[in-house]
Scaffold this active site. Structure first.
Site, PDB file in Angstrom:
ATOM      1  N   ARG A  57       0.844  -1.199   0.000  1.00 50.46           N
ATOM      2  CA  ARG A  57       0.000   0.000   0.000  1.00 50.46           C
ATOM      3  C   ARG A  57       0.876   1.244   0.000  1.00 50.46           C
ATOM      4  O   ARG A  57       0.606   2.217  -0.681  1.00 50.46           O
ATOM      5  CB  ARG A  57      -0.967   0.005   1.200  1.00 50.46           C
ATOM      6  N   TYR A 109     -16.999  15.822 -15.729  1.00 53.61           N
ATOM      7  CA  TYR A 109     -17.365  14.404 -15.733  1.00 53.61           C
ATOM      8  C   TYR A 109     -18.444  14.137 -14.659  1.00 53.61           C
ATOM      9  O   TYR A 109     -18.338  14.625 -13.528  1.00 53.61           O
ATOM     10  CB  TYR A 109     -16.099  13.592 -15.444  1.00 53.61           C
ATOM     11  N   ASP A 181      -8.087  17.926 -14.765  1.00 49.66           N
ATOM     12  CA  ASP A 181      -8.361  16.568 -15.226  1.00 49.66           C
ATOM     13  C   ASP A 181      -7.946  16.526 -16.696  1.00 49.66           C
ATOM     14  O   ASP A 181      -8.583  17.134 -17.549  1.00 49.66           O
ATOM     15  CB  ASP A 181      -9.858  16.246 -15.055  1.00 49.66           C
ATOM     16  N   LYS A 206      -8.794   5.326 -19.609  1.00 54.62           N
ATOM     17  CA  LYS A 206      -9.107   5.813 -20.955  1.00 54.62           C
ATOM     18  C   LYS A 206      -7.874   5.696 -21.864  1.00 54.62           C
ATOM     19  O   LYS A 206      -7.421   4.614 -22.109  1.00 54.62           O
ATOM     20  CB  LYS A 206      -9.642   7.237 -20.854  1.00 54.62           C
TER      21      LYS A 206
HETATM   22  C1  LIG Z   1     -13.708   8.263 -16.850  1.00 50.92           C
HETATM   23  C2  LIG Z   1     -13.364   9.580 -16.350  1.00 50.92           C
HETATM   24  C3  LIG Z   1     -13.149   9.794 -14.982  1.00 50.92           C
HETATM   25  C4  LIG Z   1     -13.323   8.697 -13.957  1.00 50.92           C
HETATM   26  O1  LIG Z   1     -12.380   7.688 -14.108  1.00 50.92           O
HETATM   27  P1  LIG Z   1     -12.638   6.151 -13.692  1.00 50.92           P
HETATM   28  O2  LIG Z   1     -11.363   5.494 -14.094  1.00 50.92           O
HETATM   29  O3  LIG Z   1     -13.822   5.678 -14.463  1.00 50.92           O
HETATM   30  O4  LIG Z   1     -12.888   6.123 -12.243  1.00 50.92           O
HETATM   31  C5  LIG Z   1     -12.783  11.066 -14.584  1.00 50.92           C
HETATM   32  N1  LIG Z   1     -12.653  12.077 -15.452  1.00 50.92           N
HETATM   33  C6  LIG Z   1     -12.866  11.906 -16.776  1.00 50.92           C
HETATM   34  C7  LIG Z   1     -12.697  13.054 -17.701  1.00 50.92           C
HETATM   35  C8  LIG Z   1     -13.233  10.667 -17.264  1.00 50.92           C
HETATM   36  O5  LIG Z   1     -13.462  10.517 -18.568  1.00 50.92           O
END
Ligand SMILES: *Cc1c(COP(=O)(O)O)cnc(C)c1O
Length: 396
Positions: A57, A109, A181, A206
């Protein structure tokens, strides 16, 4: 300390860095990939000598290799890997405390909106939603309680562009932390820390993972102080990424440039084609000259990404399109090698109340496509077929 090798890697172009970024854990048997250290605990040399790793961890070599890699790519101070994008976001939000206000892009998001309004709100952390593309609105929203600005650029689903450099300057003036983000752009196309931001977040699920086979989140920070704060949260809160998944993200990262280059090529062609289609009401893609933030997108990032949102002419047509399309999977994710079509109103943004959703323009006719690696002509033909067959079924 840098060896000669590391220095030469740092001078290389991005595509080369993806392959040769130093992971900080090389050296074992000359393995060209980072081994998966599937271990929870490490033998201590002595009770008072914990060594480099003691418990996974707190630190794991495979995870650390990924954390070092993303730090290099984002040009930051330190990186951290989490069990999902939301775990990364939530861990960063743990830097705030009761009474703090965070200014947040109004079209973020859906999951981020949910965690802010339904979870962190319980702990007295207040999100103030603002159209962050409007710098004056951001400045007006700053109060004595504001501690951070959280933006997504391009935003989701309308691909609005926020000026990261300007936001960072305002944040600096008011001693706020700027959080970006960067999921849609990746460090290949946009590096927020170089534009003045303090914290970069990724859903590595992604583009970084890139193959729709892993859920992961990454955070990169720009200062040593933030590094120790996030490190504390990562270890205390514990939402870490496991070694297997760290290895999958490391593998995905190697092909990031070639995937995105190809996906962008197809995206721009598809966006232009949609733009001229009679059954398409509107197209949202920062690479189209008509996009309200085209100039800023061109300045701030080295590409426009491969996500296109568009509105069809009516609801029945949208339903038919979703039912008829073959080459794009219908799903909530993005950034994979396969094209993924999303209906934000019922999928990615379903957690946002309907009235709020409609106010944001997320109507029943809105669709979002994450362009994959299929050939452009095939995708276009599939789209055309799905649109055409609806026209034929209309009553005369
Ligand atoms: C998918 C996504 C998230 C969340 O990520 P997870 O891996 O699904 O928890 C946050 N911000 C954006 C822009 C996303 O496309």
């Amino acid at each position: 300390m840098h060896t000669e090798n590391e220095k030469s890697e740092e001078n290389c172009q991005f595509g080369t860095k993806l392959i040769h970024a130093k992971t900080g854990i090389e050296g074992h048997y000359g393995a060209v990939n980072v081994p998966i250290y599937q271990v929870s605990t490490f033998n201590q040399e002595a009770e008072d000598n914990h060594g480099r790793y003691d418990y996974s961890r707190s630190g794991n070599p495979t995870r650390e290799a990924l954390e070092n890699t993303i730090t290099h790519l984002e040009n930051g101070e330190a990186g951290f890997a989490f069990s999902s994008g939301m775990a990364a976001i939530s861990s960063v939000l743990c830097l705030f405390q009761a009474g703090d206000e965070i200014i947040v892009s109004h079209d973020i998001y859906g999951g981020t909106y949910r965690v802010l309004t339904q979870l962190f709100s319980r702990f007295g952390i207040k999100a103030v939603f603002v159209d962050t593309t409007n710098i004056e609105d951001v400045e007006k929203a700053i109060t004595h309680a504001t501690k951070g600005i959280y933006i997504e650029s391009p935003s989701n689903p309308f691909l609005h562009i926020t000026d990261i450099e300007k936001i960072s300057l305002i944040a600096e003036e008011h001693q706020l932390v700027t959080i970006v983000d960067n999921t849609f752009m990746t460090p290949y196309l946009q590096r927020p820390i170089e534009l003045g931001a303090h914290i970069v977040i990724h859903s590595a699920t992604k583009y970084l993972g890139g193959h729709s086979d892993v859920v992961a989140g990454l955070v990169v920070v720009s200062t040593k102080k933030l590094a120790s704060e996030v490190k504390f949260v990562q270890n205390a809160f514990g939402a870490i990424l496991g070694p297997q998944d760290s290895s999958l993200v490391l593998r995905g990262i190697k092909t990031l440039k070639v995937r995105l280059d190809q996906q962008q090529k197809t995206a721009i062609k598809l966006a232009e084609w949609l733009n001229h289609h009679s059954l398409v009401e509107d197209v949202y893609y920062p690479g189209l000259i008509q996009h309200p933030h085209y100039a800023l997108a061109s300045k701030q990032a080295s590409g426009y990404g491969a996500i296109i949102s568009f509105k069809l002419k009516d609801e029945a047509l949208t339903k038919h399109f979703l039912k008829t399309i073959k080459l794009a999977s219908i799903g909530v994710s993005l950034g994979g090698v396969e094209s993924i079509l999303t209906h934000p109103a019922t999928m990615s943004h379903a957690s946002i109340p309907k009235e709020v959703r409609e106010e944001k323009g997320i109507t029943e006719t809105l669709l979002r496509i994450s362009v994959g690696l299929e050939e452009n002509e095939d995708l276009q033909n599939d789209f055309e077929r799905a649109l055409k067959t609806f026209v034929r079924s209309l009553p005369i």
